[in-house]
Design a protein around this motif. Structure first.
Motif, PDB file in Angstrom:
ATOM      1  N   THR A   1      47.906 -54.602 105.773  1.00 60.05           N
ATOM      2  CA  THR A   1      48.249 -54.464 104.389  1.00 60.05           C
ATOM      3  C   THR A   1      48.283 -56.543 104.427  1.00 60.05           C
ATOM      4  O   THR A   1      48.714 -57.317 104.686  1.00 60.05           O
ATOM      5  CB  THR A   1      49.967 -54.356 104.561  1.00 60.05           C
ATOM      6  OG1 THR A   1      50.116 -53.256 104.944  1.00 60.05           O
ATOM      7  CG2 THR A   1      50.379 -54.672 102.949  1.00 60.05           C
TER       8      THR A   1
ATOM      9  N   ALA B   1      46.585 -58.637 100.047  1.00 54.73           N
ATOM     10  CA  ALA B   1      46.029 -58.112  99.063  1.00 54.73           C
ATOM     11  C   ALA B   1      44.557 -58.313  98.447  1.00 54.73           C
ATOM     12  O   ALA B   1      43.576 -58.884  99.607  1.00 54.73           O
ATOM     13  CB  ALA B   1      46.945 -59.105  98.136  1.00 54.73           C
ATOM     14  N   GLU B   2      43.565 -57.625  97.841  1.00 53.48           N
ATOM     15  CA  GLU B   2      42.352 -57.061  97.500  1.00 53.48           C
ATOM     16  C   GLU B   2      41.973 -57.584  98.892  1.00 53.48           C
ATOM     17  O   GLU B   2      40.604 -58.362  99.292  1.00 53.48           O
ATOM     18  CB  GLU B   2      42.264 -58.584  96.879  1.00 53.48           C
ATOM     19  CG  GLU B   2      42.477 -58.456  95.628  1.00 53.48           C
ATOM     20  CD  GLU B   2      42.025 -59.513  94.520  1.00 53.48           C
ATOM     21  OE1 GLU B   2      41.334 -60.404  95.526  1.00 53.48           O
ATOM     22  OE2 GLU B   2      42.100 -59.928  94.011  1.00 53.48           O
TER      23      GLU B   2
ATOM     24  N   SER C   1      45.692 -53.750  91.309  1.00 59.07           N
ATOM     25  CA  SER C   1      46.944 -53.105  91.029  1.00 59.07           C
ATOM     26  C   SER C   1      47.325 -52.562  90.345  1.00 59.07           C
ATOM     27  O   SER C   1      48.101 -51.593  90.177  1.00 59.07           O
ATOM     28  CB  SER C   1      48.331 -53.799  92.485  1.00 59.07           C
ATOM     29  OG  SER C   1      48.001 -54.759  91.541  1.00 59.07           O
TER      30      SER C   1
ATOM     31  N   ALA D   1      49.733 -49.085  88.962  1.00 59.99           N
ATOM     32  CA  ALA D   1      51.141 -49.061  89.612  1.00 59.99           C
ATOM     33  C   ALA D   1      51.679 -47.870  88.710  1.00 59.99           C
ATOM     34  O   ALA D   1      52.742 -47.062  88.743  1.00 59.99           O
ATOM     35  CB  ALA D   1      51.298 -49.968  89.143  1.00 59.99           C
TER      36      ALA D   1
ATOM     37  N   ARG E   1      47.776 -44.539  96.561  1.00 63.59           N
ATOM     38  CA  ARG E   1      47.703 -45.729  96.512  1.00 63.59           C
ATOM     39  C   ARG E   1      48.922 -46.789  96.765  1.00 63.59           C
ATOM     40  O   ARG E   1      48.093 -47.696  96.822  1.00 63.59           O
ATOM     41  CB  ARG E   1      48.392 -45.131  95.230  1.00 63.59           C
ATOM     42  CG  ARG E   1      47.645 -44.192  93.618  1.00 63.59           C
ATOM     43  CD  ARG E   1      45.942 -44.529  93.507  1.00 63.59           C
ATOM     44  NE  ARG E   1      45.611 -43.178  92.800  1.00 63.59           N
ATOM     45  CZ  ARG E   1      45.262 -43.529  91.236  1.00 63.59           C
ATOM     46  NH1 ARG E   1      46.527 -43.942  90.637  1.00 63.59           N
ATOM     47  NH2 ARG E   1      45.164 -42.471  90.758  1.00 63.59           N
ATOM     48  N   TRP E   2      49.625 -46.595  97.387  1.00 62.42           N
ATOM     49  CA  TRP E   2      50.471 -47.458  98.094  1.00 62.42           C
ATOM     50  C   TRP E   2      49.346 -47.748  98.636  1.00 62.42           C
ATOM     51  O   TRP E   2      50.320 -49.349  99.354  1.00 62.42           O
ATOM     52  CB  TRP E   2      51.760 -46.801  98.220  1.00 62.42           C
ATOM     53  CG  TRP E   2      52.802 -47.180  97.040  1.00 62.42           C
ATOM     54  CD1 TRP E   2      53.321 -48.166  96.278  1.00 62.42           C
ATOM     55  CD2 TRP E   2      54.151 -46.459  96.717  1.00 62.42           C
ATOM     56  NE1 TRP E   2      53.861 -48.047  95.663  1.00 62.42           N
ATOM     57  CE2 TRP E   2      54.751 -46.676  96.443  1.00 62.42           C
ATOM     58  CE3 TRP E   2      54.217 -44.774  98.017  1.00 62.42           C
ATOM     59  CZ2 TRP E   2      56.350 -45.529  95.865  1.00 62.42           C
ATOM     60  CZ3 TRP E   2      55.460 -44.363  97.739  1.00 62.42           C
ATOM     61  CH2 TRP E   2      55.670 -45.142  96.282  1.00 62.42           C
TER      62      TRP E   2
ATOM     63  N   LEU F   1      47.719 -51.569  98.228  1.00 64.15           N
ATOM     64  CA  LEU F   1      48.572 -52.257  97.679  1.00 64.15           C
ATOM     65  C   LEU F   1      49.598 -53.145  98.360  1.00 64.15           C
ATOM     66  O   LEU F   1      49.839 -52.842  99.937  1.00 64.15           O
ATOM     67  CB  LEU F   1      49.682 -51.530  96.870  1.00 64.15           C
ATOM     68  CG  LEU F   1      49.343 -51.217  95.271  1.00 64.15           C
ATOM     69  CD1 LEU F   1      50.337 -50.351  94.678  1.00 64.15           C
ATOM     70  CD2 LEU F   1      48.822 -51.821  94.963  1.00 64.15           C
TER      71      LEU F   1
END
Length: 355
Positions: A84, A86-87, A152, A156, A231-232, A235
């Motif tokens: 996990t 970001a990006e 994101s 959201a 979706r989650w 992120l």
């Protein structure tokens, strides 16, 4: 710079090696999923009467095999958390989602076996299983290193709308779930006690009005849950969110598998009553049948994750309404403990324990 970022491509001669090593590490959850049915095979061989008297050493080996198989989803959870960030690149995001998918190995393996039987395909389910995961690995490895998914901020608002609907539907399903789990606990008193309560409950949840609504709600939960998880999963997330996503993916696979096994295979095709004998694999039992042993992790983790997932959702609601994070975390931990104890109790009954 994080350890994960350091493991990605760098200028210099060892950049390619670093990338290859990272890609191999990303395949670990898929390797664990591929090993899952063979752990069950090893358990069956260890407890099979055909192999001779069951010694203490064979019992220990059998227990370890079943424990490792049942704990296999934890490997997927750990890897999903490690990945996990970001990006992520296209490859990294695909690898993370593959890790999440590996959490659902137990119900997906049951679905594979039942599906092949319904389609009358005379191919080993283990062969199909390994081939499917190899294809998934290939899909991940073909992901690019430079591509980036949508930001994101764009996704959201969509998550916020659907999560409320998901929670409302879960509250309705919880009524049936509470009855269903209580009914299974009565297995400790014997099949007759279980059958008596089930007969009373079926007058409601198998009625021509309630059953279609209940099935539709289940399928709706799967559809919305998969959408939220998709979706989650793109992120950044803490350990609590990773667990919520992973447990939700397991439950989505479990619901589809259970509906297929009970409504399609048992009731519609084979005209079998989905009673205690069906659930417990009578007369051979879940433990000693080479096919039915897969139902032990499948059922046990299903019970655990359904309560754990509800506890994860409750934790989020409590924090959103101003509760102290420490208090919410304790409620979450209590939910996990209750789920584990309930899973052990129900599976003990299904495997023959009686009061």
């Amino acid at each position: 710079m994080s350890a994960l970022e350091q493991g990605r491509v760098r200028p210099g001669g060892d950049g390619l090696a670093n990338t290859a090593a990272e890609k191999l590490r990303s395949m670990v959850p898929a390797a664990g999923a591929m090993a899952y049915p063979f752990l069950l095979d090893a358990f069956h061989l260890a407890v099979s009467p055909a192999a001779g008297p069951v010694s203490f050493g064979r019992l220990v080996l059998a227990a370890l095999c079943l424990l490792v198989a049942t704990a296999a989803p934890l490997l997927g959870l750990a890897c999903a958390y490690r990945m996990t960030k970001a990006e992520p690149s296209s490859f990294e995001l695909r690898a993370r989602r593959l890790a999440y998918l590996s959490i659902a190995a137990p119900p997906l393996f049951v679905l594979t076996g039942v599906g092949l039987g319904l389609l009358h395909i005379p191919v080993s389910d283990e062969l199909v299983w390994v081939a499917g995961w190899l294809v998934a690995c290939l899909y991940v490895l073909l992901g690019g290193e430079q591509e980036r998914p949508a930001g994101s901020a764009a996704i959201a608002p969509s998550i916020a709308k659907w999560r409320v609907t998901h929670g409302v539907a879960a509250a309705i399903i919880l009524l049936h779930l509470a009855f269903h789990l209580t009914n299974h606990l009565l297995g400790w008193l014997g099949p007759n006690a279980h059958a008596a309560m089930m007969k009373a409950g079926r007058t409601v949840y198998r009625s021509s009005v309630v059953e279609p609504i209940l099935v539709a709600l289940m399928l709706f939960q799967v559809a919305v849950g998969v959408r939220l998880a998709w979706r989650w999963s793109a992120l950044p997330a803490d350990a609590y969110r990773v667990f919520q996503i992973g447990s939700g993916i397991y439950l989505a696979a479990f619901i589809l598998t259970h509906l297929n096994s009970a409504l399609v295979s048992a009731r519609a095709v084979h005209h079998i009553d989905t009673n205690w004998a069906w659930a417990s694999g009578a007369p051979t039992g879940l433990i000693h049948d080479p096919w039915s042993i897969r139902l032990v992790p499948h059922y046990a983790l299903g019970v655990f994750f359904v309560l754990a997932h509800l506890a994860s959702g409750l934790r989020g609601v409590l924090i959103a309404h101003g509760a102290a994070t420490t208090f919410a975390n304790r409620i979450w931990a209590a939910g996990l403990a209750a789920g584990g104890l309930l899973a052990i109790a129900i599976m003990s009954g299904l495997c023959g324990a009686r009061i």
